[in-house]
Design an enzyme around this catalytic site. Structure first.
Site, PDB file in Angstrom:
ATOM      1  N   ASP A   1       0.842  -1.188   0.000  1.00 64.29           N
ATOM      2  CA  ASP A   1       0.000   0.000   0.000  1.00 64.29           C
ATOM      3  C   ASP A   1       0.882   1.245   0.000  1.00 64.29           C
ATOM      4  O   ASP A   1       1.623   1.504   0.935  1.00 64.29           O
ATOM      5  CB  ASP A   1      -0.904   0.000   1.232  1.00 64.29           C
ATOM      6  CG  ASP A   1      -2.071   0.949   1.081  1.00 64.29           C
ATOM      7  OD1 ASP A   1      -1.850   2.124   0.759  1.00 64.29           O
ATOM      8  OD2 ASP A   1      -3.220   0.508   1.272  1.00 64.29           O
TER       9      ASP A   1
ATOM     10  N   SER B   1      -7.619   4.318  -1.508  1.00 62.82           N
ATOM     11  CA  SER B   1      -7.335   2.888  -1.468  1.00 62.82           C
ATOM     12  C   SER B   1      -8.557   2.013  -1.687  1.00 62.82           C
ATOM     13  O   SER B   1      -8.408   0.820  -1.948  1.00 62.82           O
ATOM     14  CB  SER B   1      -6.689   2.516  -0.122  1.00 62.82           C
ATOM     15  OG  SER B   1      -5.426   3.111  -0.001  1.00 62.82           O
TER      16      SER B   1
ATOM     17  N   PHE C   1      -4.042 -10.163  16.294  1.00 63.67           N
ATOM     18  CA  PHE C   1      -2.932  -9.999  17.219  1.00 63.67           C
ATOM     19  C   PHE C   1      -2.898  -8.653  17.935  1.00 63.67           C
ATOM     20  O   PHE C   1      -2.019  -8.437  18.774  1.00 63.67           O
ATOM     21  CB  PHE C   1      -1.622 -10.239  16.468  1.00 63.67           C
ATOM     22  CG  PHE C   1      -1.606 -11.559  15.756  1.00 63.67           C
ATOM     23  CD1 PHE C   1      -1.502 -12.738  16.469  1.00 63.67           C
ATOM     24  CD2 PHE C   1      -1.753 -11.633  14.377  1.00 63.67           C
ATOM     25  CE1 PHE C   1      -1.516 -13.968  15.830  1.00 63.67           C
ATOM     26  CE2 PHE C   1      -1.759 -12.853  13.722  1.00 63.67           C
ATOM     27  CZ  PHE C   1      -1.647 -14.033  14.453  1.00 63.67           C
TER      28      PHE C   1
ATOM     29  N   ASP D   1       3.535 -10.564  18.955  1.00 60.27           N
ATOM     30  CA  ASP D   1       3.047 -10.167  17.628  1.00 60.27           C
ATOM     31  C   ASP D   1       3.937 -10.735  16.532  1.00 60.27           C
ATOM     32  O   ASP D   1       5.143 -10.465  16.512  1.00 60.27           O
ATOM     33  CB  ASP D   1       3.026  -8.643  17.501  1.00 60.27           C
ATOM     34  CG  ASP D   1       2.067  -8.003  18.473  1.00 60.27           C
ATOM     35  OD1 ASP D   1       1.162  -8.697  18.968  1.00 60.27           O
ATOM     36  OD2 ASP D   1       2.216  -6.788  18.747  1.00 60.27           O
TER      37      ASP D   1
ATOM     38  N   ASP E   1       1.937   2.667   4.079  1.00 57.56           N
ATOM     39  CA  ASP E   1       1.026   3.774   3.805  1.00 57.56           C
ATOM     40  C   ASP E   1       0.861   4.677   5.020  1.00 57.56           C
ATOM     41  O   ASP E   1       0.880   5.905   4.905  1.00 57.56           O
ATOM     42  CB  ASP E   1      -0.324   3.191   3.391  1.00 57.56           C
ATOM     43  CG  ASP E   1      -1.332   4.241   2.983  1.00 57.56           C
ATOM     44  OD1 ASP E   1      -1.147   4.850   1.911  1.00 57.56           O
ATOM     45  OD2 ASP E   1      -2.308   4.464   3.722  1.00 57.56           O
TER      46      ASP E   1
ATOM     47  N   HIS F   1       1.695   8.678   5.274  1.00 58.54           N
ATOM     48  CA  HIS F   1       0.668   9.663   5.628  1.00 58.54           C
ATOM     49  C   HIS F   1       1.120  10.550   6.798  1.00 58.54           C
ATOM     50  O   HIS F   1       0.700  11.699   6.908  1.00 58.54           O
ATOM     51  CB  HIS F   1      -0.646   8.970   5.988  1.00 58.54           C
ATOM     52  CG  HIS F   1      -1.446   8.537   4.801  1.00 58.54           C
ATOM     53  ND1 HIS F   1      -1.789   9.395   3.777  1.00 58.54           N
ATOM     54  CD2 HIS F   1      -2.005   7.342   4.475  1.00 58.54           C
ATOM     55  CE1 HIS F   1      -2.513   8.746   2.873  1.00 58.54           C
ATOM     56  NE2 HIS F   1      -2.644   7.498   3.272  1.00 58.54           N
TER      57      HIS F   1
ATOM     58  N   HIS G   1      -1.386   2.592  -5.006  1.00 61.54           N
ATOM     59  CA  HIS G   1      -1.115   3.991  -5.365  1.00 61.54           C
ATOM     60  C   HIS G   1       0.273   4.338  -4.860  1.00 61.54           C
ATOM     61  O   HIS G   1       0.925   3.545  -4.166  1.00 61.54           O
ATOM     62  CB  HIS G   1      -2.151   4.925  -4.727  1.00 61.54           C
ATOM     63  CG  HIS G   1      -2.255   4.747  -3.236  1.00 61.54           C
ATOM     64  ND1 HIS G   1      -1.296   5.195  -2.365  1.00 61.54           N
ATOM     65  CD2 HIS G   1      -3.183   4.122  -2.472  1.00 61.54           C
ATOM     66  CE1 HIS G   1      -1.626   4.879  -1.133  1.00 61.54           C
ATOM     67  NE2 HIS G   1      -2.769   4.207  -1.163  1.00 61.54           N
TER      68      HIS G   1
ATOM     69  N   HIS H   1      -1.963  10.751  -1.114  1.00 57.49           N
ATOM     70  CA  HIS H   1      -1.444   9.807  -2.095  1.00 57.49           C
ATOM     71  C   HIS H   1      -0.853  10.560  -3.276  1.00 57.49           C
ATOM     72  O   HIS H   1      -1.153  11.734  -3.507  1.00 57.49           O
ATOM     73  CB  HIS H   1      -2.569   8.903  -2.598  1.00 57.49           C
ATOM     74  CG  HIS H   1      -3.150   8.027  -1.533  1.00 57.49           C
ATOM     75  ND1 HIS H   1      -4.332   7.341  -1.689  1.00 57.49           N
ATOM     76  CD2 HIS H   1      -2.700   7.715  -0.284  1.00 57.49           C
ATOM     77  CE1 HIS H   1      -4.593   6.649  -0.598  1.00 57.49           C
ATOM     78  NE2 HIS H   1      -3.620   6.862   0.278  1.00 57.49           N
TER      79      HIS H   1
END
Length: 518
Positions: free
Chosen positions: A62, A112, A254, A270, A307, A311, A349, A449
């Site tokens: 992503d 997305s 998790f 995890d 992603d 951001h 993207h 994006h």
């Protein structure tokens, strides 16, 4: 072979500029000429695999645009003790490459949800809408219309898979069979249980309690519908379930919500994205009919969050997640037979992420440009077009200690959010460096994006169909064609035998959990 005279001139221009140890052989034109000649000869060995794919794997990075891939290559190479850009990623070894046009029907720069509809269902959608309906056994985008659901962020599993099966009861004869997920791994426990249900890992945290107002426990419902299915909530249980040959259905959640970034996760509780990928392939490979595996790096349910890092304009987070994503690709390749398995790596993207500044080879991807800007202040090689890293009208200066030269502490440190001790990591940053926000040109709460094309990389049966510049919808159609799935049941390669190297292997079948995409 005749030496290229201009190459000697090019070499003379950069020799001596870098403080890194450049291999001596690279200063000779013969090194580059021989390397290119060997690559040409290797290209003649690449032959299309014209056979029906038994397994399908889709790795979705992503926000994994070309600049992110290049920066990840440098980072991973330097983690291995190399200069960086010359060290190939696992995805670099895929022989077939195409470009994907990512626009939504109504937006030049996509979100997305619409892109997920394209690469999973084979039809484009509007901004913030997704196809609502059946898993992608076929690629016709069932029930996609102008009134498609708005995307939301409640259910998180992003390593999801299933294997070949008979049509579900009640499936129309002219429709593709609905294949239930056999493996779902990720985060989002609290979205699966009734409001107030204590979390097994954080029982005293109200924010980790279940949130469902309908009273449904989706975990229990999933288990009841699949006799013998297993549910796990930590890494130890997941590894044990994968090792149990009687387990064919597994759900693993998790974290209550988002899974932590790879360098922040509790490595005892995890699993990594690579470990989840291996567990899924191990289980799905028990089905002789083959499987389809969908692995998304970014989803908050999964270990990879490229992603989310972008951001936030937090490049350390984005790129270390991308390194883990490449490790998962490499592991999947080791566990599968390329003669039977079509593996595709792509992105939904890109991002407004870039790196420049004529940095020296061997210097940290997170480091400073070698010269100052016009305001006589330092700047990092990595910059964003917009986002929360905007420094204000009076741009702040920056140094390597702040930005993260990449040679920070290798000692253990505590992550601020979860209180977990993080293990030493090659070239691991300090907490301050890891959380540093690269500067952005325009102030936004969340970086946007990017709208440029993204790569598609492929290997395995019918991978040669990925070529040139294609619509993003092409991904779903080629994958269906390779396996002779609806609407391509009369595919040219049906029943053709794979090469002699074929061996039983695995693949995950994505459940089209489109509400997951953020």
């Amino acid at each position: 072979m005749q030496l290229l005279a201009p190459l000697s001139l090019c070499l003379s221009l950069w020799v001596g500029f870098s403080t890194a140890t450049i291999p001596a052989e690279e200063e000779e034109p013969s090194f580059w000429n021989d390397q290119a000649a060997a690559a040409i000869e290797a290209a003649f060995e690449i032959q299309p695999r014209i056979s029906q794919a038994k397994n399908l794997i889709l790795f979705l990075g992503d926000g994994l645009g070309v600049p992110t891939i290049t920066a990840t290559r440098i980072l991973k190479g330097q983690q291995q003790g190399n200069l960086g850009p010359e060290t190939p990623l696992a995805l670099d070894t895929f022989p077939y490459v195409a470009l994907s046009k990512t626009y939504n029907v109504d937006r030049q720069v996509p979100d997305s949800a619409g892109t997920a509809t394209a690469y999973l269902c084979g039809v484009k959608g509007n901004y913030q809408t997704h196809a609502h309906g059946r898993p992608p056994t076929g690629v016709q985008g069932h029930r996609l219309a102008a009134g498609s659901q708005r995307r939301h962020q409640r259910e998180h599993p992003c390593v999801a898979g299933g294997a070949g099966a008979d049509p579900s009861p009640g499936t129309p004869s002219n429709a593709a069979p609905i294949l239930p997920p056999q493996v779902i791994l990720g985060g989002g426990r609290k979205y699966m249980t009734p409001a107030g249900t204590p979390d097994p890992e954080y029982p005293t945290y109200d924010t980790a309690n279940g949130t469902r107002e309908d009273g449904n426990n989706l975990i229990d419902m999933w288990l009841e519908a699949r006799p013998g299915a297993h549910y796990v909530w930590n890494r130890t249980e997941m590894l044990a379930a994968a090792a149990n040959s009687s387990v064919n259905y597994l759900m693993g959640l998790f974290e209550p919500a988002d899974m932590k970034y790879d360098l922040e996760r509790n490595t005892t509780l995890d699993p990594s994205l690579t470990e989840m990928t291996e567990a899924a392939i191990t289980i799905l490979s028990r089905n002789a009919n083959g499987f389809y595996l969908f692995v998304e790096d970014k989803c908050p349910s999964v270990g990879g969050r490229i992603d989310h890092g972008h951001h936030s304009t937090a490049a350390h987070k984005a790129l270390t997640e991308a390194v883990e994503f490449d490790r998962a690709i490499e592991r999947a390749g080791a566990l599968t037979d390329e003669a039977q398995t079509l593996t595709v790596v792509t992105a939904d993207h890109s991002h407004v992420f870039s790196f420049g500044g004529y940095t020296l080879r061997g210097s940290s991807i997170f480091g400073l440009a070698p010269s100052k800007a016009a305001d006589q202040k330092n700047y990092t090689s990595i910059l964003y077009g917009n986002g929360p890293g905007y420094p204000g009208s009076n741009r702040t200066d920056v140094d390597d200690d702040t930005a993260g030269e990449g040679t920070g502490t290798t000692a253990e440190w505590w992550d601020g959010a979860g209180g977990h001790r993080c293990p030493p990591h090659p070239l691991s940053p300090s907490p301050e460096q890891y959380n540093y926000l690269q500067q952005a040109a325009v102030p936004l709460d969340s970086e946007t994006h990017g709208g440029e094309d993204v790569p598609i990389l492929a290997k395995g049966p019918m991978a040669h169909l990925f070529h040139g510049v294609q619509e993003q919808t092409y991904v779903a159609h080629v994958m269906a064609y390779a396996a002779c799935l609806e609407p391509y049941t009369t595919c040219r390669q049906r029943d053709s035998a794979p090469s002699a190297r074929a061996a039983p292997l695995a693949l995950l079948l994505p459940t089209l959990l489109l509400p997951l995409f953020h």
